[in-house]
Structures are given as C-alpha cells and as structure tokens.
Enzyme design. Structure first.
Site, PDB file in Angstrom:
ATOM      1  N   TYR A  86       0.875  -1.185   0.000  1.00 17.43           N
ATOM      2  CA  TYR A  86       0.000   0.000   0.000  1.00 17.43           C
ATOM      3  C   TYR A  86       0.904   1.226   0.000  1.00 17.43           C
ATOM      4  CZ  TYR A  86      -4.247   2.549   1.455  1.00 17.43           C
ATOM      5  OH  TYR A  86      -5.311   3.409   1.530  1.00 17.43           O
ATOM      6  N   ARG A 120      -5.935  10.290 -10.738  1.00 26.89           N
ATOM      7  CA  ARG A 120      -5.350  10.970  -9.568  1.00 26.89           C
ATOM      8  C   ARG A 120      -4.864   9.892  -8.599  1.00 26.89           C
ATOM      9  NH1 ARG A 120      -5.677  10.104  -4.748  1.00 26.89           N
ATOM     10  NH2 ARG A 120      -7.587  10.998  -3.944  1.00 26.89           N
ATOM     11  N   LYS A 143      -5.800  -1.967  -2.725  1.00 26.50           N
ATOM     12  CA  LYS A 143      -6.939  -1.727  -1.815  1.00 26.50           C
ATOM     13  C   LYS A 143      -7.683  -3.036  -1.551  1.00 26.50           C
ATOM     14  CE  LYS A 143      -7.105   2.975  -1.431  1.00 26.50           C
ATOM     15  NZ  LYS A 143      -7.440   3.850  -0.319  1.00 26.50           N
ATOM     16  N   GLU A 158     -12.273   4.883  -6.650  1.00 26.82           N
ATOM     17  CA  GLU A 158     -10.997   5.205  -6.017  1.00 26.82           C
ATOM     18  C   GLU A 158     -10.112   6.029  -6.937  1.00 26.82           C
ATOM     19  OE1 GLU A 158     -10.175   3.901  -2.762  1.00 26.82           O
ATOM     20  OE2 GLU A 158      -8.673   5.460  -2.953  1.00 26.82           O
ATOM     21  N   ASP A 159      -9.552   7.085  -6.391  1.00 32.14           N
ATOM     22  CA  ASP A 159      -8.537   7.887  -7.070  1.00 32.14           C
ATOM     23  C   ASP A 159      -8.981   8.406  -8.449  1.00 32.14           C
ATOM     24  OD1 ASP A 159      -7.156   7.476  -4.771  1.00 32.14           O
ATOM     25  OD2 ASP A 159      -5.362   6.658  -5.695  1.00 32.14           O
ATOM     26  N   ASP A 203     -14.240   6.229  -1.860  1.00 30.81           N
ATOM     27  CA  ASP A 203     -13.342   6.061  -0.719  1.00 30.81           C
ATOM     28  C   ASP A 203     -12.597   7.349  -0.390  1.00 30.81           C
ATOM     29  OD1 ASP A 203     -11.845   4.609   1.178  1.00 30.81           O
ATOM     30  OD2 ASP A 203     -10.214   4.412  -0.269  1.00 30.81           O
ATOM     31  N   ASP A 204     -12.166   8.078  -1.408  1.00 36.16           N
ATOM     32  CA  ASP A 204     -11.371   9.294  -1.160  1.00 36.16           C
ATOM     33  C   ASP A 204     -12.216  10.385  -0.507  1.00 36.16           C
ATOM     34  OD1 ASP A 204      -8.811   8.503  -2.431  1.00 36.16           O
ATOM     35  OD2 ASP A 204     -10.158   8.209  -4.118  1.00 36.16           O
ATOM     36  N   ASN A 214      -0.750  11.699   0.439  1.00 36.41           N
ATOM     37  CA  ASN A 214       0.037  10.510   0.121  1.00 36.41           C
ATOM     38  C   ASN A 214       0.666  10.669  -1.250  1.00 36.41           C
ATOM     39  OD1 ASN A 214      -0.873   9.134   2.466  1.00 36.41           O
ATOM     40  ND2 ASN A 214      -2.785   8.656   1.429  1.00 36.41           N
TER      41      ASN A 214
HETATM   42  N1  LIG Z   1      -4.887   9.962   4.120  1.00 36.09           N
HETATM   43  C1  LIG Z   1      -5.821   9.473   3.348  1.00 36.09           C
HETATM   44  O1  LIG Z   1      -6.515   8.514   3.707  1.00 36.09           O
HETATM   45  C2  LIG Z   1      -6.077  10.064   2.017  1.00 36.09           C
HETATM   46  C3  LIG Z   1      -5.216  10.945   1.444  1.00 36.09           C
HETATM   47  N2  LIG Z   1      -5.498  11.473   0.221  1.00 36.09           N
HETATM   48  C4  LIG Z   1      -4.510  12.354  -0.374  1.00 36.09           C
HETATM   49  O2  LIG Z   1      -5.063  13.639  -0.504  1.00 36.09           O
HETATM   50  C5  LIG Z   1      -4.409  14.314  -1.534  1.00 36.09           C
HETATM   51  C6  LIG Z   1      -5.435  15.098  -2.323  1.00 36.09           C
HETATM   52  O3  LIG Z   1      -6.378  14.279  -2.925  1.00 36.09           O
HETATM   53  P1  LIG Z   1      -7.574  14.917  -3.807  1.00 36.09           P
HETATM   54  O4  LIG Z   1      -8.405  15.801  -2.983  1.00 36.09           O
HETATM   55  O5  LIG Z   1      -8.289  13.822  -4.494  1.00 36.09           O
HETATM   56  O6  LIG Z   1      -6.681  15.694  -4.865  1.00 36.09           O
HETATM   57  P2  LIG Z   1      -6.833  17.041  -5.663  1.00 36.09           P
HETATM   58  O7  LIG Z   1      -5.629  17.118  -6.503  1.00 36.09           O
HETATM   59  O8  LIG Z   1      -8.155  17.093  -6.289  1.00 36.09           O
HETATM   60  O9  LIG Z   1      -6.816  18.158  -4.554  1.00 36.09           O
HETATM   61  C7  LIG Z   1      -5.692  18.834  -4.134  1.00 36.09           C
HETATM   62  C8  LIG Z   1      -6.123  20.155  -3.551  1.00 36.09           C
HETATM   63  O10 LIG Z   1      -4.997  20.782  -2.980  1.00 36.09           O
HETATM   64  C9  LIG Z   1      -4.790  22.046  -3.583  1.00 36.09           C
HETATM   65  N3  LIG Z   1      -3.375  22.305  -3.680  1.00 36.09           N
HETATM   66  C10 LIG Z   1      -2.472  21.716  -4.464  1.00 36.09           C
HETATM   67  N4  LIG Z   1      -1.243  22.243  -4.275  1.00 36.09           N
HETATM   68  C11 LIG Z   1      -1.404  23.200  -3.348  1.00 36.09           C
HETATM   69  C12 LIG Z   1      -0.526  24.122  -2.750  1.00 36.09           C
HETATM   70  N5  LIG Z   1       0.755  24.149  -3.060  1.00 36.09           N
HETATM   71  N6  LIG Z   1      -1.030  24.988  -1.839  1.00 36.09           N
HETATM   72  C13 LIG Z   1      -2.333  24.981  -1.527  1.00 36.09           C
HETATM   73  N7  LIG Z   1      -3.210  24.119  -2.065  1.00 36.09           N
HETATM   74  C14 LIG Z   1      -2.753  23.240  -2.964  1.00 36.09           C
HETATM   75  C15 LIG Z   1      -5.460  21.967  -4.930  1.00 36.09           C
HETATM   76  O11 LIG Z   1      -5.785  23.276  -5.325  1.00 36.09           O
HETATM   77  P3  LIG Z   1      -6.248  23.596  -6.840  1.00 36.09           P
HETATM   78  O12 LIG Z   1      -7.571  22.925  -7.013  1.00 36.09           O
HETATM   79  O13 LIG Z   1      -6.345  25.068  -6.835  1.00 36.09           O
HETATM   80  O14 LIG Z   1      -5.205  23.012  -7.719  1.00 36.09           O
HETATM   81  C16 LIG Z   1      -6.680  21.132  -4.575  1.00 36.09           C
HETATM   82  O15 LIG Z   1      -7.659  21.918  -3.974  1.00 36.09           O
HETATM   83  C17 LIG Z   1      -3.606  13.258  -2.305  1.00 36.09           C
HETATM   84  O16 LIG Z   1      -2.250  13.350  -1.954  1.00 36.09           O
HETATM   85  C18 LIG Z   1      -4.150  11.962  -1.777  1.00 36.09           C
HETATM   86  O17 LIG Z   1      -3.191  10.943  -1.787  1.00 36.09           O
HETATM   87  C19 LIG Z   1      -6.649  11.210  -0.447  1.00 36.09           C
HETATM   88  C20 LIG Z   1      -7.536  10.327   0.076  1.00 36.09           C
HETATM   89  C21 LIG Z   1      -7.287   9.641   1.322  1.00 36.09           C
HETATM   90  C1  LIG Z   2      -5.348   6.747   0.779  1.00 34.25           C
HETATM   91  C2  LIG Z   2      -5.955   7.151  -0.456  1.00 34.25           C
HETATM   92  O1  LIG Z   2      -7.028   6.685  -0.796  1.00 34.25           O
HETATM   93  C3  LIG Z   2      -5.298   8.120  -1.293  1.00 34.25           C
HETATM   94  O2  LIG Z   2      -4.269   8.652  -0.914  1.00 34.25           O
HETATM   95  O3  LIG Z   2      -5.834   8.377  -2.359  1.00 34.25           O
HETATM   96 MG   LIG Z   3      -7.439   7.043  -2.821  1.00 33.14          MG
END
Ligand SMILES: NC(=O)C1=CN([C@@H]2O[C@H](COP(=O)(O)OP(=O)(O)OC[C@H]3O[C@@H](n4cnc5c(N)ncnc54)[C@H](OP(=O)(O)O)[C@@H]3O)[C@@H](O)[C@H]2O)C=CC1
Ligand SMILES: CC(=O)C(=O)O
Ligand SMILES: [Mg+2]
Length: 540
Positions: free
Chosen positions: A92, A145, A163, A234-235, A257-258, A402
């Site tokens: 993972y 993503r 997963k 997912e993703d 899931d996200d 991540n």
């Molecule tokens: N811990 C966990 O269980 C999980 C972790 N994640 C992690 O969350 C992260 C985001 O996922 P997701 O929401 O789908 O991805 P997105 O890429 O859709 O979202 C990222 C967000 O962060 C913003 N962003 C990017 N760079 C910056 C920066 N330098 N400063 C400020 N804001 C910034 C983006 O802004 P803009 O839209 O303006 O580009 C956007 O709003 C990933 O790394 C993923 O691995 C996701 C799911 C579960």
């Molecule tokens: C953990 C997870 O689902 C992610 O980083 O996208």
């Molecule tokens: Mg995910």
C-alpha cells in the site's frame, strides 16, 4: 474447481504448494508434481519472509509480494497478517505509488479487468470475462489521480489491487470474491504516452461527454452482471469524483473512498485528538489545506459533526477554513465548484489581512486544527506551525497527503517545532518519533481504517446502499477505539495488529446502522454474522 491436478496446483486461490499432504497429492492427481517434502503453512511463511527480507528495495519487495499473491493467495495473506506493520507500506502507500508509476515495467500477470474505451461496445462481454463469477467488492479507478502522483493511466491498476488486498487482510473479504477494475480512458501523462513499454490505451484522455457516457455504460454492465456488488470508486480526479458519486450513490451499493472513507477516518482520529486537546471539535477553528474531493469530503463530515455537537449550520461554517492554491476559499471567488462554495468564507472576514494563503489564515485565525489533503509537500512550514503552536496548548496537525513524498510535513519536525505538543496523524506511514528518550508511534490517518470494514459490513448484512449515517457510525466506532482516549501519550488510532479486530467492530456497527436505515435485512445476530463472514488465510 479445476479437476486436473496441474490446474489445481496452479490455482492461486486454492493451492497449498508444498503444503499439499501426501494423501492430497494422491487424491488430486498431484503426485510427482511437487518435491517430496511436505511443509506446513508456518514453515512456508518463515521461508517466504526470509526471501522477502533479502530484497533491499521496497519496489522489489512489492514485486515479490505481488508474485506471491499471484501464486498462492493464502500464503500471501498469511504472511501479510503475520507481518502487517512491515508489509503494509509495501503493498500500500507509499510503495504502491511507485508500483503504479512503473506498472508497465513491472507487469507480470493479469489480475482483474481492464475496461478500455476502445472496447466500449463490448462492456458486458468484458464483465462476463471476469475471472470468478461471484464478486462481493469491486474497486475501480480510472488512474487519473493516483495518490498525490497525478495521472498514471493504466498504472493506476496498482491501487485497486492494493486496496482489495486490504479488504481481505483487514476486512476479511474472501479474495476469490474481489475484483479490481481499471477504466482505461487514456492518459494525459506525456511521459507514459511516450514510453514504448506503456501497456494502456495510447491516447489522450477522452472528453467529458464521452467519459460520462462510458462510465454510465460501465455501471449498467456492472448492474446487469453483478447487481449486488459493492462498487468502490478510487482515485478519480476531483472534477469527476463528486459528480460520479452524486449520480450513483442512490442507485447502487457504492461509495467513494477518497471522499467518504477519508472523511470517516479523519473524523475518527479527530475524536481522540479533540479529547486530548480538551476542546471539542465544535469549539475549534479548523483549517484544511487542499480543497479537492478528499479535503472537501473531510470538511463536510466535520461540519456534520459540529452540528451534531450543537452548532447551527452557519456557526459550523464560521469555524471551517479551506485553502487551495489560490488561497482561502471566499464567496467572491468565481472559480469554485458547488461543493467548494459550501465552504467559502465571506470575503469580508479577510478585511485587513495582507493575503489569504495558509500562513495568513493561521496568522489571523485562532486555529486549533490544521489538516492537509493538498499533495503540497512541506506546505506546513516551520513558521506556520510555530505560529499555530503559539496559539493553542495542543495543536492538532494532520498532514494527510500521500504518498510520503507528498506529506505536508514530517511528524518529527512537527514534534520539534511544537515542543512535543502537537497531536499528529499522517496519511502515509512514518517512523516513530523519539521524545524524552521514548519512541512514540505516529498514527496513520488513512482510509484503510474504514473501507475494509465497510466492505465487511455490507457483505455480511446484504446491504443495498452505503448511507451517510453508516459512514458516520464507522467514524464514531473508530474514534472510540483511539488508544489516546485512555492515555494521551498513545497514538490517535489503533495499532496495526488491532486493526482487523477494530474493523470487525466497525463493520458490526455499520451493519446495524444499515438495518436501521432500512437498507439491510434485519438480523438478530449481526455481530456473529459479521465474524462468520470473515475469510481467514488458512488452507482448506
Ligand atoms: N490519508 C488518506 O486517507 C487520504 C489521502 N489522500 C490524499 O489527498 C491528496 C489530495 O487528494 P484529492 O483531494 O483527491 O486531490 P486534488 O488534486 O483534487 O486536490 C488537491 C487540492 O490541494 C490544492 N493544492 C495543491 N497544491 C497546493 C498548494 N501548493 N497549496 C495549496 N493548495 C494546494 C489543490 O488546489 P487547486 O484545485 O487550486 O489546484 C486542490 O484543492 C492526495 O495526496 C491523496 O493521496 C486522499 C484520500 C485519502
Ligand atoms: C489513501 C488514499 O485513498 C489516497 O491517498 O488516495
Ligand atoms: Mg485514494
């Protein structure tokens, strides 16, 4: 079941390899196909673990474990179960991220289904070609993503495979009844498109009209072939994730899931953190860096929790601050999606501020909780964290992006900058932090605490929908299992060796909620049903 000995020996789901007894070898037509020795599964695990340990690089370990999974699933899961904490980062996050980036290079054997846009006229046929008839859980991605690593095209398949391994390992879902799916709708990753080894459809991503029509056809094919399956998204890129969830959440057994799993685990970890901090969530100012599908999903659940703790919608909204690349989400911005607009602050609240970046928000607001789902490595800088720590005794700081390379901060730094006062949880695993001569485990706030339990709950209860209330119960039950509740020095989330048991408890609570919500059949013995549903890695 295959009747020829040779096929039986190579069926990964049922083989025992060198653990077939002499009698079994005779009965199944295996005599002479194996070396003479008869091993126990314990001996096989010890031997395989030694082989794993000999591989220095994590990606090599990943390739080795994937090979084992393709050869002998029972042994694969037994090995993982006995070395959970050590092997989780290999199958993972973070290693699965590298495996996705190098998917075409390390590809060995088929697993799951590749549903490719050029085959769009034959989706039912593709679904019918699934390796096994009965399926409880599908994890599907389109690879756009992958963690915080962006568009990996077909390489995204590493995520559904990983997963689903955790659905089995933690949630006890029978591996024979899991199905990873990759929707191959092209990729905009130029490096992949130009890579001669790339195994996906060598084409730019299709446009939105074609995309949504294709997803619709895919869902239709799934409903026709597997009407009762749990379909986990997912993703997907944020632009698609929310619309897909909204379109199908009331029509089938499905969740994202996200958006939803991440929200539930974050709320679960916040439960223990708020308790230790001595201030309920509803009395905190919460800042989220990142307003993608994960960040907004978490904020939505936090808002609901604040309301459950007695605030009005408007009072809750006042306490939630979301920041993206352009700065704070405010109501005068024209670039926000509908779901982001729900978290836009009145621009008037920033009057007199010199800017609206994260540092400005932390400077101007009495922030108690700082969360990161932004993919922006190192965005929680020393200045920001020190300023935050000066405003509150126990700052709650969760860099949740991540893989490890995308984390907003390193827990060791957070600990140092806050004099050991920060309550920390991260998305990917980090080594324990040493403080006062003691090692402190860092909680990994990852949706892996939630999705396997959801799978177990719906499989055991025959649920037909995943309701919001089911997700909230999952968060609450996880929160109640926080070791920090009993001892504030302990991590915010349970240790890995306890996670399968915690998942069983979460699954039972979620299944009970499903019955209350009228989406599952009543069962007077749900706890027992959930336990009985669990598959275990033993040779049959
Ligand atoms: N811990 C966990 O269980 C999980 C972790 N994640 C992690 O969350 C992260 C985001 O996922 P997701 O929401 O789908 O991805 P997105 O890429 O859709 O979202 C990222 C967000 O962060 C913003 N962003 C990017 N760079 C910056 C920066 N330098 N400063 C400020 N804001 C910034 C983006 O802004 P803009 O839209 O303006 O580009 C956007 O709003 C990933 O790394 C993923 O691995 C996701 C799911 C579960
Ligand atoms: C953990 C997870 O689902 C992610 O980083 O996208
Ligand atoms: Mg995910």
């Amino acid at each position: 079941m295959p009747d020829r000995g040779h096929e039986r020996l190579f069926d990964a789901l049922t083989t025992k390899g060198t653990a077939f007894t002499h009698d079994e070898r005779r009965e199944l037509g295996l005599l002479g196909l194996l070396p003479n020795a008869e091993k126990t599964i314990g001996e096989q695990v010890a031997h395989t673990y030694q082989e794993l340990a000999r591989r220095p690089a994590d990606l090599d370990k990943h390739v080795f474990l994937r090979g084992l999974q393709d050869r002998n699933e029972t042994l694969f899961y037994r090995l993982l179960a006995e070395h959970l904490e050590e092997t989780l980062p290999i199958v993972y996050t973070p290693t699965v991220g590298e495996a996705c980036q190098r998917f075409s290079e390390i590809y060995r054997r088929p697993r799951g289904l590749y549903v490719a846009y050029p085959d769009r006229e034959h989706l039912r046929e593709v679904l019918r070609n699934r390796p096994r008839r009965e399926v409880d859980v599908i994890v599907v991605t389109d690879g756009q993503r992958i963690l915080g690593l962006g568009d990996q095209g077909i390489g995204g398949m590493g995520i559904p495979i990983g997963k689903l391994s955790l659905y089995t390992l933690i949630g006890g879902i029978d591996p024979a009844r899991t199905l990873p799916i990759l929707l191959d709708v092209g990729t905009d990753n130029v490096e992949r498109l130009e890579d001669p080894q790339y195994l996906g459809w060598r084409h730019r991503r299709i446009g939105d009209d074609e995309y949504y029509a294709f997803v619709d056809d895919f869902v239709t094919a799934v409903r026709e072939e597997l009407p009762e399956v749990l379909l986990q998204w997912e993703d997907f890129a944020t632009a698609h994730a929310q619309p897909i969830l909204e379109r199908y959440r009331d029509r089938l057994l499905t969740f994202n899931d996200d958006i939803q799993g991440t929200a539930a685990v974050a709320l679960g970890a916040l439960h223990g953190a708020a308790k230790v901090a001595g201030r309920p969530l509803s009395q905190q100012q919460v800042v989220m860096l990142g307003a993608g599908s994960a960040g907004i999903g978490v904020l939505e659940m936090i808002r609901q929790e604040m309301v459950a703790q007695g605030l009005s919608d408007a009072e809750a909204a006042e306490r939630i601050w979301a920041v993206d690349i352009a700065g704070l989400l405010t109501d005068d911005r024209t670039d926000l999606s509908e779901s982001q607009r729900r978290f836009a602050q009145p621009a008037a609240r920033t009057q007199g501020w010199t800017g609206t970046a994260l540092a400005d928000v932390v400077h101007n607001v009495d922030v108690g909780v700082l969360l990161g789902l932004s993919t922006a490595a190192g965005a929680f800088t020393e200045d920001i964290v020190r300023e935050l720590a000066a405003k509150t005794d126990r700052p709650i700081i969760f860099p949740l992006s991540n893989p490890t390379s995308r984390a907003e901060a390193h827990p060791r730094e957070l600990d140092f900058w806050t004099g050991g006062r920060a309550l920390v949880a991260t998305g990917s695993p980090f080594a324990p932090v040493e403080r006062d001569g003691k090692q402190h485990r860092v909680a990994q706030c990852n949706n892996v605490y939630i999705f396997p339990a959801i799978g177990l709950a719906v499989t055991a209860s025959g649920a037909t929908r995943v309701t919001d209330a089911m997700m909230r119960v999952a968060a609450k039950t996880l929160g109640e299992a926080s070791p920090a509740l009993a001892d504030p020095e302990e991590p915010l989330l349970p240790a890995w060796e306890d996670v399968p048991e915690v998942a069983t408890r979460i699954a039972t609570a979620v299944a009970e909620q499903a019955v209350k919500d009228g989406v599952a059949r009543p069962d007077d013995h749900l706890a027992a049903t959930v336990r009985r549903t669990r598959w275990t890695p033993d040779y049959r």
